[in-house]
Design a protein around this motif. Structure first.
Motif, PDB file in Angstrom:
ATOM      1  N   SER A 203      -9.462  -1.342   4.809  1.00  0.00           N
ATOM      2  CA  SER A 203      -9.935  -0.643   3.611  1.00  0.00           C
ATOM      3  C   SER A 203     -11.202  -1.270   3.055  1.00  0.00           C
ATOM      4  CB  SER A 203      -8.841  -0.625   2.537  1.00  0.00           C
ATOM      5  OG  SER A 203      -8.566  -1.941   2.071  1.00  0.00           O
ATOM      6  N   GLY A 204     -11.485  -2.522   3.462  1.00  0.00           N
ATOM      7  CA  GLY A 204     -12.722  -3.162   3.030  1.00  0.00           C
ATOM      8  C   GLY A 204     -13.921  -2.696   3.825  1.00  0.00           C
ATOM      9  N   ALA A 205     -13.677  -2.141   5.023  1.00  0.00           N
ATOM     10  CA  ALA A 205     -14.786  -1.699   5.880  1.00  0.00           C
ATOM     11  C   ALA A 205     -14.870  -0.185   5.999  1.00  0.00           C
ATOM     12  CB  ALA A 205     -14.630  -2.316   7.279  1.00  0.00           C
ATOM     13  N   PHE A 206     -13.742   0.499   5.756  1.00  0.00           N
ATOM     14  CA  PHE A 206     -13.714   1.949   5.886  1.00  0.00           C
ATOM     15  C   PHE A 206     -13.248   2.584   4.576  1.00  0.00           C
ATOM     16  CE2 PHE A 206     -13.125   0.258  10.151  1.00  0.00           C
ATOM     17  CZ  PHE A 206     -14.036   1.012  10.895  1.00  0.00           C
ATOM     18  N   ALA A 207     -13.581   3.864   4.412  1.00  0.00           N
ATOM     19  CA  ALA A 207     -13.278   4.572   3.155  1.00  0.00           C
ATOM     20  C   ALA A 207     -11.844   5.084   3.139  1.00  0.00           C
ATOM     21  CB  ALA A 207     -14.257   5.724   2.949  1.00  0.00           C
ATOM     22  N   ILE A 208     -10.887   4.151   3.329  1.00  0.00           N
ATOM     23  CA  ILE A 208      -9.480   4.518   3.221  1.00  0.00           C
ATOM     24  C   ILE A 208      -8.909   3.848   1.973  1.00  0.00           C
ATOM     25  CG2 ILE A 208      -9.158   4.857   5.701  1.00  0.00           C
ATOM     26  CD1 ILE A 208      -7.768   2.124   5.804  1.00  0.00           C
ATOM     27  N   THR A 209      -7.936   4.474   1.366  1.00  0.00           N
ATOM     28  CA  THR A 209      -7.385   3.967   0.116  1.00  0.00           C
ATOM     29  C   THR A 209      -5.893   4.250   0.045  1.00  0.00           C
ATOM     30  OG1 THR A 209      -7.599   4.048  -2.297  1.00  0.00           O
ATOM     31  CG2 THR A 209      -7.882   6.109  -1.122  1.00  0.00           C
ATOM     32  N   CYS A 210      -5.182   3.433  -0.717  1.00  0.00           N
ATOM     33  CA  CYS A 210      -3.742   3.597  -0.874  1.00  0.00           C
ATOM     34  C   CYS A 210      -3.432   4.219  -2.235  1.00  0.00           C
ATOM     35  CB  CYS A 210      -3.036   2.244  -0.756  1.00  0.00           C
ATOM     36  SG  CYS A 210      -1.236   2.341  -0.928  1.00  0.00           S
ATOM     37  N   ASP A 211      -2.643   5.295  -2.214  1.00  0.00           N
ATOM     38  CA  ASP A 211      -2.196   5.931  -3.446  1.00  0.00           C
ATOM     39  C   ASP A 211      -0.870   5.289  -3.849  1.00  0.00           C
ATOM     40  OD1 ASP A 211      -1.418   7.504  -5.522  1.00  0.00           O
ATOM     41  OD2 ASP A 211      -1.395   9.398  -4.423  1.00  0.00           O
ATOM     42  N   ASP A 212      -0.931   4.388  -4.850  1.00  0.00           N
ATOM     43  CA  ASP A 212       0.273   3.676  -5.277  1.00  0.00           C
ATOM     44  C   ASP A 212       0.749   4.127  -6.655  1.00  0.00           C
ATOM     45  OD1 ASP A 212      -1.743   2.684  -6.815  1.00  0.00           O
ATOM     46  OD2 ASP A 212      -1.519   0.590  -6.174  1.00  0.00           O
ATOM     47  N   ARG A 213       0.366   5.362  -7.024  1.00  0.00           N
ATOM     48  CA  ARG A 213       0.770   5.869  -8.334  1.00  0.00           C
ATOM     49  C   ARG A 213       2.250   6.230  -8.370  1.00  0.00           C
ATOM     50  NH1 ARG A 213      -3.676  10.484  -8.841  1.00  0.00           N
ATOM     51  NH2 ARG A 213      -2.954  10.662  -6.671  1.00  0.00           N
ATOM     52  N   GLU A 214       2.786   6.633  -7.249  1.00  0.00           N
ATOM     53  CA  GLU A 214       4.205   6.947  -7.170  1.00  0.00           C
ATOM     54  C   GLU A 214       4.700   6.710  -5.758  1.00  0.00           C
ATOM     55  OE1 GLU A 214       4.772  11.028  -8.129  1.00  0.00           O
ATOM     56  OE2 GLU A 214       3.489  11.780  -6.531  1.00  0.00           O
ATOM     57  N   LYS A 215       5.996   6.410  -5.648  1.00  0.00           N
ATOM     58  CA  LYS A 215       6.568   6.161  -4.330  1.00  0.00           C
ATOM     59  C   LYS A 215       6.985   7.473  -3.683  1.00  0.00           C
ATOM     60  CE  LYS A 215       8.132   1.467  -5.299  1.00  0.00           C
ATOM     61  NZ  LYS A 215       9.270   0.525  -5.301  1.00  0.00           N
ATOM     62  N   PRO A 216       6.916   7.564  -2.339  1.00  0.00           N
ATOM     63  CA  PRO A 216       6.427   6.509  -1.444  1.00  0.00           C
ATOM     64  C   PRO A 216       4.899   6.404  -1.476  1.00  0.00           C
ATOM     65  CG  PRO A 216       6.964   8.466  -0.171  1.00  0.00           C
ATOM     66  CD  PRO A 216       7.372   8.752  -1.593  1.00  0.00           C
ATOM     67  N   TYR A 217       4.387   5.177  -1.417  1.00  0.00           N
ATOM     68  CA  TYR A 217       2.948   4.975  -1.372  1.00  0.00           C
ATOM     69  C   TYR A 217       2.404   5.565  -0.066  1.00  0.00           C
ATOM     70  CZ  TYR A 217       3.926   1.514  -5.043  1.00  0.00           C
ATOM     71  OH  TYR A 217       4.340   0.892  -6.185  1.00  0.00           O
ATOM     72  N   GLY A 218       1.157   5.985  -0.113  1.00  0.00           N
ATOM     73  CA  GLY A 218       0.572   6.580   1.086  1.00  0.00           C
ATOM     74  C   GLY A 218      -0.911   6.295   1.201  1.00  0.00           C
ATOM     75  N   TRP A 219      -1.392   6.270   2.441  1.00  0.00           N
ATOM     76  CA  TRP A 219      -2.800   5.979   2.729  1.00  0.00           C
ATOM     77  C   TRP A 219      -3.535   7.257   3.093  1.00  0.00           C
ATOM     78  CZ3 TRP A 219      -5.405   1.279   2.492  1.00  0.00           C
ATOM     79  CH2 TRP A 219      -4.620   0.166   2.180  1.00  0.00           C
TER      80      TRP A 219
END
Length: 336
Positions: free
Chosen positions: A54-70
């Motif tokens: 995620s530091g090199a590519f534009a991917i992000t984790c949605d941790d607003r609600e479970k289950p978390y997802g990328w």
């Protein structure tokens, strides 16, 4: 293959499994997908890889609600698109131009990164020999009255395509034409067909044997079930198309005989209605066309579009149908 190369390949495959926002994939789902590719990795190691990537590519984790997802960020450049040549970029740009009024928005959104990369490649062409100038000289024009594509819910499109891919049944909330309220159905999706600006789903309702065709934009919600789809015996999408099912016909073939004016029928020399079509020039210059076609409402609409430029001579029931519609049109236009 060295451990370093193997890790790079695994991470590349992993990034390809990450969907674009608003869709997302959990670490557990990603681990399962990698296992199918032959990579056995713990969830902890997978989470560590994702955090580093995620530091090199534009991917992000949605941790607003479970289950978390990328997810890939909505406007992230396409990860799996190699360096484009000017010709490849031009092809993609012209494809975008052709499809923008045909494909529903969710489908177009999935292709935006590719189209954006193509435009950036063309913008990089040195002046004055810019390949993008070709875009101002080429157009694709529909032969019928252009229509805008109806709105399809992104979640519905995702569920339908996923169910088709994995051959799973669906629970849908479907509103019939002319109805205000929607109803719940279990369907078995068989095929998806684009007809003009409308996307249609060929499916079986519940466990009935007959195949139905419904427009995707009338599905308000869809949920994938675990039960597999049971295809009808000898089901063939190409056969459906050949029989005129996608022109809303019964599948019956007829021998059409019609006399066209020279101007109205001239194009049939170059674009025949069927392989067995014959054209005879009449003494008055008109063209007698004989051909085998599917008996569909679309055929009637097409014939009516020629107005006085065509006379249907056979079969009798088709002649009567065209005559009846023409008389109704005459009555409507004489009102007031």
């Amino acid at each position: 293959m060295s451990k370093h190369q193997d890790a790079l390949l695994r991470q590349w495959i992993m990034l390809r499994h990450v969907p674009r926002y608003p869709r997302k994939i959990t670490v557990q789902e990603l681990r399962s997908a990698l296992a199918d590719e032959g990579y056995d990795i713990t969830e902890r190691s997978l989470q560590r890889d994702l955090n580093e990537l995620s530091g090199a590519f534009a991917i992000t984790c949605d941790d607003r609600e479970k289950p978390y997802g990328w997810s890939w960020q909505k406007d992230a450049p396409s990860f799996d698109l190699p360096g484009l040549t000017a010709a490849e970029a031009l092809t993609l740009a012209m494809t975008e131009q052709h499809l923008q009024h045909l494909l529903p928005t969710p489908m177009l959104e999935q292709l935006r990164p590719y189209f954006r990369a193509a435009r950036q490649r063309l913008d990089a062409e040195p002046a004055p020999r810019r390949s993008r100038s070709w875009l101002g000289k080429v157009r694709s024009v529909p032969p019928t009255q252009p229509l805008l594509a109806p709105k399809i819910e992104a979640a519905v499109q995702d569920a339908v395509t996923e169910a088709l891919l994995h051959e799973r049944q669906l629970d849908i909330c479907y509103r019939k034409r002319g109805e205000r309220n929607a109803e719940e159905y279990r369907v078995q999706p068989l095929a998806l067909v684009q007809r003009g600006p409308v996307l249609y789903l060929s499916c079986r309702f519940f466990d009935y044997e007959d195949v139905r065709i419904i427009p995707l934009h009338r599905i308000l919600a869809a949920t994938i079930r675990t039960e597999p789809v049971r295809y009808p015996k000898n089901f063939s999408l190409d056969e459906q198309i050949e029989q005129g099912a996608w022109a809303f016909g019964s599948g019956k073939k007829i021998k059409l005989e019609a006399i066209f004016s020279a101007e109205a029928g001239e194009h049939l020399y170059e674009t025949p209605l069927s392989k067995d079509q014959t054209i005879e020039v009449q003494p008055d210059g008109r063209l007698r066309v004989t051909t085998t076609v599917a008996d569909t409402p679309q055929l009637v609409w097409w014939l009516l579009g020629f107005g006085s430029g065509v006379e249907v001579t056979a079969p009798r029931n088709l002649r009567a149908k065209v005559r009846s519609e023409a008389l109704l049109m005459k009555i409507q236009h004489e009102k007031g």
